[in-house]
Design an enzyme around this catalytic site. Sequence first.
Site, PDB file in Angstrom:
ATOM      1  N   GLU A 150      27.992  19.956  27.209  1.00 21.38           N
ATOM      2  CA  GLU A 150      27.913  18.966  28.567  1.00 21.38           C
ATOM      3  C   GLU A 150      28.628  19.673  29.772  1.00 21.38           C
ATOM      4  O   GLU A 150      29.747  20.150  29.525  1.00 21.38           O
ATOM      5  CB  GLU A 150      28.605  17.860  28.040  1.00 21.38           C
ATOM      6  CG  GLU A 150      28.343  16.499  29.090  1.00 21.38           C
ATOM      7  CD  GLU A 150      28.961  15.217  28.766  1.00 21.38           C
ATOM      8  OE1 GLU A 150      28.276  14.196  29.290  1.00 21.38           O
ATOM      9  OE2 GLU A 150      29.921  15.162  28.018  1.00 21.38           O
ATOM     10  N   GLY A 285      39.244  16.772  27.396  1.00 18.84           N
ATOM     11  CA  GLY A 285      40.127  16.103  26.166  1.00 18.84           C
ATOM     12  C   GLY A 285      39.205  16.184  24.849  1.00 18.84           C
ATOM     13  O   GLY A 285      39.809  16.513  23.873  1.00 18.84           O
ATOM     14  N   ALA A 286      37.861  15.797  24.898  1.00 20.17           N
ATOM     15  CA  ALA A 286      37.391  15.700  23.515  1.00 20.17           C
ATOM     16  C   ALA A 286      35.762  15.738  24.296  1.00 20.17           C
ATOM     17  O   ALA A 286      35.416  15.298  25.422  1.00 20.17           O
ATOM     18  CB  ALA A 286      37.654  14.633  22.925  1.00 20.17           C
ATOM     19  N   GLU A 288      31.890  14.202  22.962  1.00 19.38           N
ATOM     20  CA  GLU A 288      31.161  13.347  21.849  1.00 19.38           C
ATOM     21  C   GLU A 288      30.088  13.863  20.965  1.00 19.38           C
ATOM     22  O   GLU A 288      29.096  12.972  20.670  1.00 19.38           O
ATOM     23  CB  GLU A 288      30.608  12.281  22.543  1.00 19.38           C
ATOM     24  CG  GLU A 288      29.686  12.341  23.770  1.00 19.38           C
ATOM     25  CD  GLU A 288      30.232  12.490  24.919  1.00 19.38           C
ATOM     26  OE1 GLU A 288      29.639  12.194  25.984  1.00 19.38           O
ATOM     27  OE2 GLU A 288      31.125  12.884  25.119  1.00 19.38           O
ATOM     28  N   ASN A 289      29.910  15.199  20.700  1.00 20.66           N
ATOM     29  CA  ASN A 289      28.797  15.682  19.976  1.00 20.66           C
ATOM     30  C   ASN A 289      28.372  14.713  18.951  1.00 20.66           C
ATOM     31  O   ASN A 289      29.308  14.497  18.072  1.00 20.66           O
ATOM     32  CB  ASN A 289      28.885  17.298  19.634  1.00 20.66           C
ATOM     33  CG  ASN A 289      29.725  18.125  20.506  1.00 20.66           C
ATOM     34  OD1 ASN A 289      29.205  18.321  21.744  1.00 20.66           O
ATOM     35  ND2 ASN A 289      30.802  18.428  20.388  1.00 20.66           N
ATOM     36  N   HIS A 321      37.215   6.340  22.105  1.00 20.72           N
ATOM     37  CA  HIS A 321      36.384   6.719  23.172  1.00 20.72           C
ATOM     38  C   HIS A 321      35.250   7.660  22.809  1.00 20.72           C
ATOM     39  O   HIS A 321      34.011   7.241  22.957  1.00 20.72           O
ATOM     40  CB  HIS A 321      37.073   7.526  24.237  1.00 20.72           C
ATOM     41  CG  HIS A 321      36.373   8.151  25.516  1.00 20.72           C
ATOM     42  ND1 HIS A 321      36.522   7.316  26.982  1.00 20.72           N
ATOM     43  CD2 HIS A 321      35.359   9.027  25.590  1.00 20.72           C
ATOM     44  CE1 HIS A 321      35.656   7.845  27.567  1.00 20.72           C
ATOM     45  NE2 HIS A 321      34.926   8.748  27.160  1.00 20.72           N
ATOM     46  N   GLU A 322      35.297   8.579  22.183  1.00 21.98           N
ATOM     47  CA  GLU A 322      34.327   9.568  21.624  1.00 21.98           C
ATOM     48  C   GLU A 322      33.434   8.940  20.743  1.00 21.98           C
ATOM     49  O   GLU A 322      32.219   9.123  20.646  1.00 21.98           O
ATOM     50  CB  GLU A 322      34.915  10.728  21.039  1.00 21.98           C
ATOM     51  CG  GLU A 322      36.044  11.562  21.815  1.00 21.98           C
ATOM     52  CD  GLU A 322      35.265  11.969  23.303  1.00 21.98           C
ATOM     53  OE1 GLU A 322      34.022  11.948  23.374  1.00 21.98           O
ATOM     54  OE2 GLU A 322      36.008  11.730  24.305  1.00 21.98           O
ATOM     55  N   HIS A 325      30.772   6.578  22.211  1.00 24.15           N
ATOM     56  CA  HIS A 325      29.845   7.389  22.679  1.00 24.15           C
ATOM     57  C   HIS A 325      28.732   7.724  21.729  1.00 24.15           C
ATOM     58  O   HIS A 325      27.484   7.875  21.902  1.00 24.15           O
ATOM     59  CB  HIS A 325      30.247   8.943  23.029  1.00 24.15           C
ATOM     60  CG  HIS A 325      30.758   8.910  24.317  1.00 24.15           C
ATOM     61  ND1 HIS A 325      30.006   8.572  25.494  1.00 24.15           N
ATOM     62  CD2 HIS A 325      31.762   9.762  25.140  1.00 24.15           C
ATOM     63  CE1 HIS A 325      30.699   8.632  26.497  1.00 24.15           C
ATOM     64  NE2 HIS A 325      31.932   9.439  26.445  1.00 24.15           N
ATOM     65  N   GLU A 344      30.290   7.436  30.349  1.00 28.68           N
ATOM     66  CA  GLU A 344      31.839   7.486  30.391  1.00 28.68           C
ATOM     67  C   GLU A 344      32.343   6.091  30.736  1.00 28.68           C
ATOM     68  O   GLU A 344      33.501   5.811  30.120  1.00 28.68           O
ATOM     69  CB  GLU A 344      32.197   8.499  31.535  1.00 28.68           C
ATOM     70  CG  GLU A 344      31.386   9.883  31.205  1.00 28.68           C
ATOM     71  CD  GLU A 344      32.054  10.337  29.874  1.00 28.68           C
ATOM     72  OE1 GLU A 344      32.903   9.909  29.201  1.00 28.68           O
ATOM     73  OE2 GLU A 344      31.491  11.387  29.254  1.00 28.68           O
TER      74      GLU A 344
END
Length: 883
Positions: A150, A285-286, A288-289, A321-322, A325, A344
């Site tokens: 991304e 930070g991370a 979300e794959n 958060h991830e 997603h 987001e």
Amino acid sequence: MCSSRRGDGSLGSTNVAHGREVLPTNVKPVHYDLTLEPDLVKFTYDGTVIIDLDVAEDTNSISLNANELQIHSAVVSVEGAVVAANPEVTMNKDAQVATVTFGETIVAGKKAQLKLAFTGELNDNMAGFYRSSYKTAKGETKYMATTQMEPTDARRSFPCFDEPALKAKFTVTLVADRHLTCLSNMDIAHEKEVQGGAKKAVTFNTSPLMSTYLLAFIVGELNYIETKAFRVPIRVYATPDQDIEHGRFSLDLAARTLAFYEKAFDNEFPLPKMDMVAIPDFSAGAMENWGLITYRVVDLLLDEKASGASRKERVAEVVQHELAHQWFGNLVTMDFWDGLWLNEGFATWMSWYSCNTFYPEWKVWQTYVIDTLQSALSLDSLRSSHPIEVPVKRADEINQIFDAISYSKGSSVLRMISKYMGEDVFIQGVRNYIHKHAYGNTQTGDLWAALADASGKPIEQVMDIWTKNVGFPVVTVSENPAASSITVKQNRFLRTGDVRPEEDTTLYPVTLALRTKQGVDETAMLTERETEFPVADLDFFKLNADHSGIYRTSYTPERLSKLGQAAKNGLLTVEDRAGMIADSGALAASGYQLTSGLLSLLKSFDSESEFVVWNEILTRLGNLRAAWLFEDHQTRDALKAFQRSLVSAKAHELGWHFSADDDHILQQFKALMFGAAGMANDPVVVQAAQEMFARFAAGDLDAIHPNIRGSVFSIVLKNGGAKEYDIVLDRFRHAATSDEKTTALRCLGSAEDPALIQRTLALASSDEVKNQDIYLPLSGLRSHAAGVDARWTWLKSNWDAIFKRLPPSLGMLGTVIQITVSSFSTPAQLKEVEAFFAEKDTKGFDRAVEQSLDTIRAKISWIERDGGDVENWLKTNSFREKL
């Protein structure tokens, strides 16, 4: 095929739709069969990809995205028969497009197949398919291969149709040494020995329909822990240099969170497993794959004994958060990057919502007011901000919108809607949206339609103004005692305080949320420029109850004084008090109110009892001190003395000893006040920090509690020399956890000795600091003028090397520029920065430059306007000698 994409024939390399550079629509990918073989010694990889295509228009070419790849051969087939065995492949490097041209025309409606063989580099830019390194206990450097796609870096990994709306299914095969772990989005279908048993080929099951930016694959030495507490297995992976048990908190939280989201969204997580991996080099930070979330080590692994309360809250927020997603972004995806906020903003809101459910004692909606909301309002008060739905046309523009507008303002808009609709109705609308658009792509209007349907309210009419326009209003309140009413007027708010008439044409629907002694009136809404509203008792009222509205409120000085008293009388919530201080700070900085009024308001809060309110008091005072950083030392010392007078008594009362009985918020409150007092030279706190540090340096690693580790390091470095610096530097090099290492690295900048400043900058330039962490030592230098000046000299002197190390298309360069430049506050400094960047091609970081310049201009205006006012207040209140 989405309405935003339209065909323009078949021979061009890109299709300009809505001004965007996108691929032609003559073919559409259906399935990718991708095989990759990374070489962790040469840092290259070989790959083949077979792409099944639906032919939508008669064509004799296929254009797809490729960046920094060598395509060696191509084969085009139709319905199983080869039509071009070695067609011409041309590359447009600027557009990042490869075009395969062949003689025979393929007619619309046919099934085609494109096979490409290619090689790529396992780069060290944390983008595409890249290498990440870590050190073993013996000091040996080891490597793994991992991905970050991304927004537009799948094309760095393999040739593909790299746009969010071009969803397809993926079957991935990884070829690697037998002892290495291979991971992808899906679970393993089968594994076989290849190359005489020297290697293995691991093939994963075919994925659901998904966008290219969510694809992920990893090859490396990894340990894992697993839980079966959820319907499908969940694992946390890390490299051997990490204690894998530090993944236990995130692992358990993930199992609970996935179950919670399944219920909230009324939709099962559709993948057969969930892996979460700590990556040693990671730019965000991370990420979300789908089914394979990647994280910075410090945002996934948590040693609860060695980390403070704020770190635990950060890890929880990132994990939740991830995982949000996985539905909002992965299952339902925006159709193009101008809808990034849909992903987001929602994941940010959902992480607060779920965190509040899981940890009500953390009171995260209180923190939201001083965190997410202020972050949004701060960036959006600059002329160089952008709308939530921001038009993006080229790949190099997309990275620049991963900012506080897409995340924080996006989530603030959703919070505003959820309050307007009611949280339960809002969640029902989200459920309907997910059910309707699963495995598809959407635009903002699709979400508004689902929410309107669930609530029966005119959501689109109210919300479009907030997402399609830049900025937000300041609402000015005047009182009409004779009529027992107030008049409220809205105008565009700019931090520079110089709004031009043509910039003040948008009228926002402002939910006033009017608080009186009778409660909160949620129905009052300002939709015109100016409107009068009845208030039964003008003795007490306040707008924007609990601060879920995206605006600033400007009261008269008399009303502000009354609200300060109302706060002491218990009539205002924590959110009200914190939000009121935030508004006053922002209004003073931009010229709507005098800064002396802000200082008097802060002084009146000296008996405040809540962490969140104190946090905002110190933020606003910190902003003032930062703006005055290059003013005369008497004023700077007086502001420091004022901070000391505010915080010392509270810091001493709370203390800096932590026990198991301290709740989550109290831990953070003690840490906040200790740090604020110490950095303002409170002698008791400075001495306590030095004593703790001395015991720590002598080998007692438990002498400093994790909650105040950063403050102790900073206080001691500020007041110390090379000896203390070397001890903190050693912690960066040898601490047991990433959390302590990054804390030490950030704190090194607190040292004010010129030789030590140069050591910090040299460290930032060295290979010892990973690219992902370069901003840490740089941000640590912001607390003193010498550090800010030296940092700018460093950027200018090393520009070519920094530019090469941090390519502008990847985002980190913009961050470094903002950190380095935004601390300035004088006209001469502004001129110097403008002159430096005037000679540069700023493509890829132009937003960062403009926002930095705007920030400097705002501070210059503030000082010119209120310099004398601040000086007089400090003299009158005996913080500065009367000259």
